[in-house]
Motif scaffolding. Structure first.
Motif, mmCIF file in Angstrom:
data_model
loop_
_atom_site.group_PDB
_atom_site.id
_atom_site.type_symbol
_atom_site.label_atom_id
_atom_site.label_comp_id
_atom_site.label_asym_id
_atom_site.label_seq_id
_atom_site.Cartn_x
_atom_site.Cartn_y
_atom_site.Cartn_z
ATOM 1 N N MET A 129 34.716 55.052 34.638
ATOM 2 C CA MET A 129 35.071 55.420 33.259
ATOM 3 C C MET A 129 36.440 54.879 32.861
ATOM 4 O O MET A 129 36.783 54.827 31.699
ATOM 5 C CB MET A 129 35.101 56.947 33.129
ATOM 6 N N MET A 130 37.248 54.525 33.853
ATOM 7 C CA MET A 130 38.602 54.039 33.570
ATOM 8 C C MET A 130 38.617 52.555 33.273
ATOM 9 O O MET A 130 39.385 52.078 32.444
ATOM 10 C CB MET A 130 39.484 54.324 34.785
ATOM 11 N N LEU A 131 37.758 51.810 33.954
ATOM 12 C CA LEU A 131 37.838 50.351 33.826
ATOM 13 C C LEU A 131 37.168 49.842 32.560
ATOM 14 O O LEU A 131 37.593 48.844 31.990
ATOM 15 C CB LEU A 131 37.241 49.692 35.069
ATOM 16 N N GLU B 100 27.254 52.375 27.743
ATOM 17 C CA GLU B 100 25.914 51.933 28.187
ATOM 18 C C GLU B 100 26.037 50.772 29.164
ATOM 19 O O GLU B 100 25.234 50.616 30.071
ATOM 20 C CB GLU B 100 25.079 51.521 26.975
ATOM 21 N N TRP B 101 27.028 49.912 28.892
ATOM 22 C CA TRP B 101 27.407 48.898 29.874
ATOM 23 C C TRP B 101 28.793 49.257 30.394
ATOM 24 O O TRP B 101 29.580 49.889 29.693
ATOM 25 C CB TRP B 101 27.466 47.500 29.222
ATOM 26 N N THR B 102 29.087 48.820 31.601
ATOM 27 C CA THR B 102 30.423 49.089 32.145
ATOM 28 C C THR B 102 31.194 47.781 32.307
ATOM 29 O O THR B 102 30.598 46.699 32.327
ATOM 30 C CB THR B 102 30.353 49.813 33.504
ATOM 31 N N GLY B 103 32.507 47.892 32.421
ATOM 32 C CA GLY B 103 33.367 46.714 32.557
ATOM 33 C C GLY B 103 34.101 46.702 33.874
ATOM 34 O O GLY B 103 34.266 47.747 34.520
ATOM 35 N N THR B 104 34.526 45.540 34.296
ATOM 36 C CA THR B 104 35.326 45.410 35.525
ATOM 37 C C THR B 104 36.490 44.461 35.278
ATOM 38 O O THR B 104 36.486 43.696 34.320
ATOM 39 C CB THR B 104 34.513 44.829 36.705
ATOM 40 N N MET B 105 37.450 44.514 36.168
ATOM 41 C CA MET B 105 38.570 43.565 36.172
ATOM 42 C C MET B 105 38.510 42.789 37.474
ATOM 43 O O MET B 105 38.606 43.381 38.544
ATOM 44 C CB MET B 105 39.896 44.322 36.105
ATOM 45 N N ASN B 106 38.377 41.478 37.400
ATOM 46 C CA ASN B 106 38.281 40.627 38.591
ATOM 47 C C ASN B 106 39.530 39.768 38.717
ATOM 48 O O ASN B 106 39.609 38.685 38.145
ATOM 49 C CB ASN B 106 37.060 39.709 38.499
ATOM 50 N N LEU B 107 40.495 40.290 39.451
ATOM 51 C CA LEU B 107 41.756 39.558 39.624
ATOM 52 C C LEU B 107 41.897 39.067 41.060
ATOM 53 O O LEU B 107 42.115 37.896 41.310
ATOM 54 C CB LEU B 107 42.955 40.470 39.321
ATOM 55 N N THR B 108 41.785 40.006 41.993
ATOM 56 C CA THR B 108 42.222 39.769 43.362
ATOM 57 C C THR B 108 41.305 38.815 44.124
ATOM 58 O O THR B 108 40.088 38.852 43.976
ATOM 59 C CB THR B 108 42.298 41.126 44.092
ATOM 60 N N GLU B 109 41.927 37.986 44.941
ATOM 61 C CA GLU B 109 41.227 37.159 45.926
ATOM 62 C C GLU B 109 41.966 37.350 47.243
ATOM 63 O O GLU B 109 43.083 37.880 47.246
ATOM 64 C CB GLU B 109 41.250 35.684 45.477
ATOM 65 N N THR C 257 47.057 43.085 28.935
ATOM 66 C CA THR C 257 46.500 44.061 27.999
ATOM 67 C C THR C 257 45.636 45.066 28.760
ATOM 68 O O THR C 257 45.737 46.277 28.568
ATOM 69 C CB THR C 257 45.643 43.349 26.930
ATOM 70 N N MET C 258 44.794 44.523 29.622
ATOM 71 C CA MET C 258 43.955 45.399 30.446
ATOM 72 C C MET C 258 44.809 46.238 31.376
ATOM 73 O O MET C 258 44.598 47.425 31.562
ATOM 74 C CB MET C 258 43.015 44.568 31.336
#
Lengths: 568, 568
Positions: free
Chosen positions: B126-128, B156-165, B286-287
């Motif tokens: 719920m946070m992302l 209904e759709w969820t979001g993610t943050m893809n930063l780290t490798e 921003t995110m």
């Protein structure tokens, strides 16, 4: 993930903080020659790193397993324990009359530290047996000593402490386990005990339970408690009427089975009284003082292990840059801050523990002042040492970043393992109550005053202004607490304990810094020692000064709200 | 083990710390009437306690399970998530043009706090999603917004943050994932990302990944990073070329799948650029600012939950005596000390987080000074809030004694769960570097100076000497750091962050104490508020003064030993 025993540091402390050479001038410790001491320090480190450390992960992941009353240790533990017994690592401070080497406790402390660093959960087994030995040595009859001590000293049999019951934790006096005299002079024990460390396992042929229980018509509270020997296997080879009914699912130390023990389900377990009737608390404190020192040392153990792993990681992990070049994180100032803090805290807690062990050794030679100082310091060693263990293992996890939160890395295990030590063997709150309620008033406050005078004198001589201020503060705060209402003293007790611990550890760090300026040895080690002392004195001592308001604030504010308000 | 939402406290803060009534005078927030605000606060608490809290244990014990690329949440999570979507709990601060209610972020923060207290691992989902909404709202094209926002806003759709490798954690600029332009205006994404929270799960029909990657020939470091939308399911209904290859075995938050995501194993995942080429860092911030506020709030969430459980336990557990009568441990001074400390720290961290959210709301109405203050406070909210979460959950475990170490009690789960939040969304060390490296210098130091002036003025007016001293200290220390060598400033950064956080939170506690003296309401709540403020100002503020030596001490001592010495 390996463990590198801090041999140089341990030798340095035995020399400059414990004063091992001086101890060895006594007849009792004449065997503690420099050669023997060095051989034991080096050998214990190598043994712990070689035999115990490789089992730390499986101890956590597989852990002790219970099935139908039996507890099975993970693969490799039986062999490692046998190597411990065969190497004689449990015998160092054991009584010479019963197979021990009779060497100083401070030297045995080095071994305990190494075992705890290598495998904290497993090391609890090695910690409790000497506590049982102490109790029997001081309170058992000659026949009891001959019967039980030889195999406890070697570790062929292990010992336990059975205090806690569901309604009797910090309040030992609330225990209900019963002991009824039998015609043959033994007793029938009936009751349930919880949180019994290594109450059952498959490492040894016998487990010698020391059990607190009440005689019929005993007075209530702590005045009516007696101590009994209740072995798993009776002298005639038959099993006693006792059983491990379950083990706990814990946050950490999974290699240590925490047992619920049931005594006398089939009529009564056979036990024998140790010491006088209703004098069990005294015998228990003999065990507990030994165990509290060792639990404080556990904080040092886990801090050392966690710190080593963090330093190794910080030396390898490349992230960000310095001066335009890719940098390993050990190069970044805030990571350095964490590493220096870990180093200074770990060394300070170790110095406090070793110093207290050394005072105990002096006490065993008849030095009453040393006994009094050891009594004063024991709650500090236990509480401050374990607080350091938790803080350092948390910093070590943080240094790893996201990897620290992944179990495979191993940093999380140290964090989990460390968290028990502020709780058991008397919560740290109980230690603080012991400090202000009993230890501060020893000899009318003179024991405390002498300690502060020693700290202050060295601080003055070395020009350590922060340490001198802290010494002045704790002296006047301590005098205030001695005359305070009970609630005010107890409300102040924990922050006061931290202040006294930091003052004492800071003093020992200052003394070590002086020794490091004069000593010969590995220049890298000596430079690190001086820097750790500087960091502790310049940055951590002032933090302790910031706790003063807690000590002077009193209890009224804490009781200005009622329980419903706290829940509101 | 239940969760009782702190509704009275949350309403009090919205009124007196956020200034919700003033926000509601704006056209944008006209809907935030007292009735609506109260209904949302009450409803969110009831929803979190009723639907999410009962799943906290199973979330920990069973956790998210991975099998062949699919992640299955424990029983009950799908239904609870559907109830969250149907209740519109995700839409509160969402943009009105895309199905959101357009209400203040500070009100959405209350909901996030409740969800985090009820079920921290689950709440990450719920946070992302709102963080992804923010990025698209500010940087997406109109078409992108129409395509993705409506279903993200509802959840209904969820979001993610893809930063780290693997090689790019705190150092985002080191990432290597590639994005190549395709003929149709989209991009082909190839690379592996780690630590992707809710990167795969079975709660929603689609997962909208926001992925940082490099275009061909992009400059090195952070200047060459672009942000892409890479959905799990493409708009035509076909699966994208991406896969969750494993999930991590973590210390805590087991209900949150931490995914290794592989993009483009079969030619390239399809993505669309958000914002300009090579401007990904801006969109990412921003995110991140949104997420950092929410992670700080997570510290408050877990502190509140852990504290409630400790208070409940302390009210029931009988141990020892007072005035000759058996006592529940809440009656003992040192337990009171722990409970008061937990209460004061939790309220202070909450005030800091809510205040920052309120400043963000003002900023969204065009108030540039509020934006600057929110920018300054964001690293404080994140680092101090999460430090409080760890400390309070540790104290809560301690209050339980031995029972706290047993997993069934639940205190240990809070302790484990809390430990991630000082690490993710930028370690707390990174937050401290952000404070001294960027935020302290905003507008030539005037943003910081204005905050300190506000703190100082109220401290002076209220006669809060400790707070005034701390305000004076941080002002002069801050000015010193602005002119310091980089290493000295960074070495000082973390303790300085703590000092500024305590000063700001102390200020907000003092303001609340004043409001509590004048406000009407539940007298139990108001009495607790005054006592918590007093405890914070009289006992915790002086601790922060004790950190000064770290800030003035400089970096030289940290570099007076080399790496081999640290390992010695």
């Amino acid at each position: 993930m390996t463990y590198a025993p801090p041999v140089e540091e341990q030798k340095f402390l035995l020399r400059h903080v414990v004063g091992m050479a001086e101890l060895a001038t006594s007849d009792a410790f004449a065997e503690a020659t420099p050669e023997t001491v060095d051989a034991i320090v080096e050998g214990a480190g190598a043994f712990a790193a070689g035999e115990f450390a490789p089992l730390n992960r499986i101890g956590d992941e597989v852990g002790a397993r219970w099935d139908d009353g039996k507890v099975t240790m993970p693969a490799g533990f039986r062999e490692a324990y046998r190597a411990y017994v065969e190497g004689g690592w449990g015998t160092i401070a054991g009584p010479a009359a019963f197979g021990g080497q009779g060497l100083p406790l401070s030297l045995a402390s080095v071994v305990m530290e190494d075992l705890g660093s290598a495998n904290m959960g497993f090391s609890l087994c090695m910690m409790l047996t000497p506590a049982a030995v102490e109790a029997l040595k001081h309170h058992g009859t000659g026949a009891q000593q001959e019967m039980w001590l030889p195999k406890l000293v070697t570790g062929e049999w292990t010992g336990t402490m059975n205090l806690t019951e569901p309604q009797a934790g910090s309040d030992v006096g609330a225990l209900k386990t019963r002991a009824e005299p039998a015609a043959d002079g033994s007793y029938r024990i009936r009751g349930q005990k919880i949180f019994i460390t290594f109450g059952e396992h498959d490492l040894a042929d016998n487990i010698v339970h020391l059990v607190l229980a009440r005689l019929p018509d005993a007075p209530g509270g702590t005045k009516g408690i007696s101590l009994f020997i209740v072995p798993k296997v009776l002298p005639d080879g038959t099993p006693n009427d006792l059983r491990c009914v379950s083990i706990e699912h814990k946050l950490g130390i999974h290699a240590s089975p925490t047992c619920v023990m049931s005594y006398g389900d089939n009529g009564g377990a056979t036990g024998w009284l140790i010491g006088a009737e209703n004098a069990g608390m005294r015998a228990m404190f003999t065990m507990m003082n030994n165990a509290r020192l060792n639990v404080g040392l556990q904080g040092v153990s886990i801090a050392e292990r966690a710190m080593q792993q963090a330093i190794d990681y910080a030396r390898e992990r490349v992230q960000g840059s310095r001066a335009g070049q890719p940098a390993r994180i050990i190069e970044h100032p805030d990571v350095r801050r964490m590493l220096l803090r870990m180093k200074a805290l770990t060394q300070a807690a170790r110095a406090l523990a070793y110093y207290c062990a050394g005072q105990t050794d002096r006490a065993s030679l008849g030095d009453a002042a040393a006994q009094a100082r050891a009594d004063l310091l024991t709650p500090l060693v236990k509480a401050y040492g374990t607080d350091v263990g938790v803080e350092v293992s948390s910093l070590a996890l943080q240094v790893h970043g996201g990897m620290g939160y992944i179990e495979e890395t191993g940093a999380a295990q140290h964090y989990r393992d460390s968290r028990i030590s502020p709780i058991y063997e008397g919560t740290n709150g109980i230690q603080a109550a012991d400090l202000v309620g009993r230890k501060l008033g020893l000899e009318g406050g003179q024991v405390f005053a002498r300690l502060v005078a020693d700290i202050r004198a060295d601080a003055q001589e070395r020009g350590e202004e922060g340490l001198k201020d802290l010494a002045d503060d704790i002296l006047s705060l301590g005098q205030g607490l001695a005359g305070a209402r009970g609630d005010d003293a107890l409300a102040a007790s924990y922050p006061f304990l931290t202040m006294v611990s930091v003052a004492t550890a800071g003093w020992l760090m200052a003394r070590q810094a002086r020794a490091a300026e004069q000593a010969e040895g590995d220049p890298r080690f000596l430079a690190m020692k001086r820097t750790a002392a500087r960091y502790y004195l310049d940055r951590i001592v002032p933090e302790a000064l910031g706790l003063k308001a807690h000590v002077t604030g009193g209890a009224d504010l804490l009781y200005s709200v009622d329980e419903d308000m706290l829940s509101a």
